[in-house]
Design a protein around this motif. Sequence first.
Motif, PDB file in Angstrom:
ATOM      1  N   ALA A 242      44.774  39.449  -2.403  1.00  9.90           N
ATOM      2  CA  ALA A 242      45.721  38.868  -1.451  1.00  9.90           C
ATOM      3  C   ALA A 242      44.985  37.984  -0.447  1.00  9.90           C
ATOM      4  O   ALA A 242      45.477  36.915  -0.063  1.00  9.90           O
ATOM      5  CB  ALA A 242      46.494  39.969  -0.726  1.00  9.90           C
ATOM      6  N   GLY A 243      43.802  38.432  -0.025  1.00  8.95           N
ATOM      7  CA  GLY A 243      42.995  37.617   0.870  1.00  8.95           C
ATOM      8  C   GLY A 243      42.503  36.347   0.203  1.00  8.95           C
ATOM      9  O   GLY A 243      42.458  35.283   0.824  1.00  8.95           O
ATOM     10  N   VAL A 244      42.123  36.432  -1.081  1.00  8.63           N
ATOM     11  CA  VAL A 244      41.707  35.245  -1.838  1.00  8.63           C
ATOM     12  C   VAL A 244      42.852  34.232  -1.879  1.00  8.63           C
ATOM     13  O   VAL A 244      42.644  33.025  -1.692  1.00  8.63           O
ATOM     14  CB  VAL A 244      41.274  35.638  -3.256  1.00  8.63           C
ATOM     15  CG1 VAL A 244      41.085  34.394  -4.138  1.00  8.63           C
ATOM     16  CG2 VAL A 244      39.977  36.440  -3.216  1.00  8.63           C
ATOM     17  N   TRP A 245      44.058  34.734  -2.139  1.00  9.08           N
ATOM     18  CA  TRP A 245      45.220  33.836  -2.135  1.00  9.08           C
ATOM     19  C   TRP A 245      45.361  33.135  -0.786  1.00  9.08           C
ATOM     20  O   TRP A 245      45.568  31.910  -0.730  1.00  9.08           O
ATOM     21  CB  TRP A 245      46.504  34.612  -2.442  1.00  9.08           C
ATOM     22  CG  TRP A 245      47.713  33.834  -2.019  1.00  9.08           C
ATOM     23  CD1 TRP A 245      48.275  32.764  -2.671  1.00  9.08           C
ATOM     24  CD2 TRP A 245      48.463  34.002  -0.808  1.00  9.08           C
ATOM     25  NE1 TRP A 245      49.330  32.263  -1.930  1.00  9.08           N
ATOM     26  CE2 TRP A 245      49.465  32.994  -0.792  1.00  9.08           C
ATOM     27  CE3 TRP A 245      48.386  34.902   0.268  1.00  9.08           C
ATOM     28  CZ2 TRP A 245      50.388  32.885   0.253  1.00  9.08           C
ATOM     29  CZ3 TRP A 245      49.293  34.793   1.311  1.00  9.08           C
ATOM     30  CH2 TRP A 245      50.285  33.789   1.290  1.00  9.08           C
ATOM     31  N   ASP A 260      48.556  34.441  12.174  1.00  8.32           N
ATOM     32  CA  ASP A 260      49.009  34.850  10.842  1.00  8.32           C
ATOM     33  C   ASP A 260      48.086  35.886  10.206  1.00  8.32           C
ATOM     34  O   ASP A 260      48.550  36.891   9.653  1.00  8.32           O
ATOM     35  CB  ASP A 260      49.125  33.630   9.923  1.00  8.32           C
ATOM     36  CG  ASP A 260      50.412  32.853  10.141  1.00  8.32           C
ATOM     37  OD1 ASP A 260      51.286  33.359  10.875  1.00  8.32           O
ATOM     38  OD2 ASP A 260      50.546  31.748   9.584  1.00  8.32           O
ATOM     39  N   ILE A 261      46.795  35.643  10.230  1.00  9.90           N
ATOM     40  CA  ILE A 261      45.859  36.579   9.601  1.00  9.90           C
ATOM     41  C   ILE A 261      45.913  37.933  10.299  1.00  9.90           C
ATOM     42  O   ILE A 261      45.843  38.986   9.664  1.00  9.90           O
ATOM     43  CB  ILE A 261      44.428  36.010   9.623  1.00  9.90           C
ATOM     44  CG1 ILE A 261      44.362  34.729   8.784  1.00  9.90           C
ATOM     45  CG2 ILE A 261      43.445  37.037   9.071  1.00  9.90           C
ATOM     46  CD1 ILE A 261      44.809  34.901   7.336  1.00  9.90           C
ATOM     47  N   GLY A 304      38.291  39.122   1.016  1.00  4.24           N
ATOM     48  CA  GLY A 304      38.848  38.123   0.114  1.00  4.24           C
ATOM     49  C   GLY A 304      39.198  36.837   0.835  1.00  4.24           C
ATOM     50  O   GLY A 304      38.983  35.730   0.317  1.00  4.24           O
ATOM     51  N   TYR A 305      39.737  36.970   2.043  1.00  5.15           N
ATOM     52  CA  TYR A 305      40.126  35.784   2.795  1.00  5.15           C
ATOM     53  C   TYR A 305      38.910  34.964   3.203  1.00  5.15           C
ATOM     54  O   TYR A 305      38.922  33.727   3.131  1.00  5.15           O
ATOM     55  CB  TYR A 305      40.913  36.202   4.040  1.00  5.15           C
ATOM     56  CG  TYR A 305      41.236  35.041   4.954  1.00  5.15           C
ATOM     57  CD1 TYR A 305      42.091  34.021   4.548  1.00  5.15           C
ATOM     58  CD2 TYR A 305      40.665  34.963   6.229  1.00  5.15           C
ATOM     59  CE1 TYR A 305      42.375  32.952   5.381  1.00  5.15           C
ATOM     60  CE2 TYR A 305      40.950  33.899   7.068  1.00  5.15           C
ATOM     61  CZ  TYR A 305      41.806  32.896   6.637  1.00  5.15           C
ATOM     62  OH  TYR A 305      42.082  31.841   7.466  1.00  5.15           O
TER      63      TYR A 305
END
Length: 321
Positions: A242-245, A260-261, A304-305
């Motif tokens: 989800a973080g990668v997305w 948002d994050i 991931g983000y």
Amino acid sequence: MRWRGERQSENIEDRRDEGGGFGFPGGGVRFPSGGGGGRGGGIGIVGLLIILGLMFFFGVDPSVILQGGPDDGSIPNIQLPRQRPDETGFPIPRQQGPQVQHPQTASEDDLKQFVSVVLADTEDVWNSLFQQYGERYSDPTLVLYSGGIRSACGTGIAAMGPFYCPNDEKVYIDLSFYEELKNRFRAPGDFAQAYVIAHEIGHHVQKLLGIMDQVESVRQRMSERQANALQVRVELQADCFAGVWANHAQEMRNIIEPGDIEQAMTAAAAIGDDKIQKQTQGYVVRDSFTHGSSEQRVRWFTRGYQSGKLEDCDTFNTQQL
């Protein structure tokens, strides 16, 4: 989150008019019987719903974690694909699809448009990323329902929260869940809502990469405690995906606004096993975790983000979750 006016996905099934009001079908969800170090007698219907909710809440088919086996401690040797350095950039987003049909109220119609835009965004991101990694992505379907729904993984009810069914490659969500996310779990905001979908799509990514099949093969040889521990790795990887997305959605369309994050991290923390157990039973049993602690969920989403790379979401070959 900037989303209005963006492409809406065509892969939406609006089945809310089917309603609920039916019982659990035969051969659906399986539950462990007897023993197991529990406290007290039978769990009753409230306990049953809590268990179901914890299994389905940001999760997958409950049969993945509810069958025991020999206590051999195996963990699948899952290897994530590596990005091809010569394939970068993103494709031109696909054209606007048809609007989702059959709005019920203005508020729900707005939510339908929102989840359709988020789904479309995951489609563009993951199609591009899979191409970069030499893989092929197929779009999942997002099913909207109200009250209860029959899926290829059995019957889902609103109390269970959103879930992904690997048997039909569909994400199921009752839009009323977002009110619960805001009020019960105190995780408001549209990016918190987007995180919900992105996490479930993370399970679809696992299905396409063969991770779910490998997990299921090993899980059948495990005790319930070990299967739970393995499932935590599955869920934390979906958080990381989800973080990668989020990373690539920001690069593609600049969708992220201030705060948002933090909304996504608040949602991830709100549904940690430790926090939910503390709220529902007053104490924490780590061996029964199936999704990870609040701290773990936030950390893997953040990883991931910040990275944007699939290979940095390897929760199966690390000692430090």
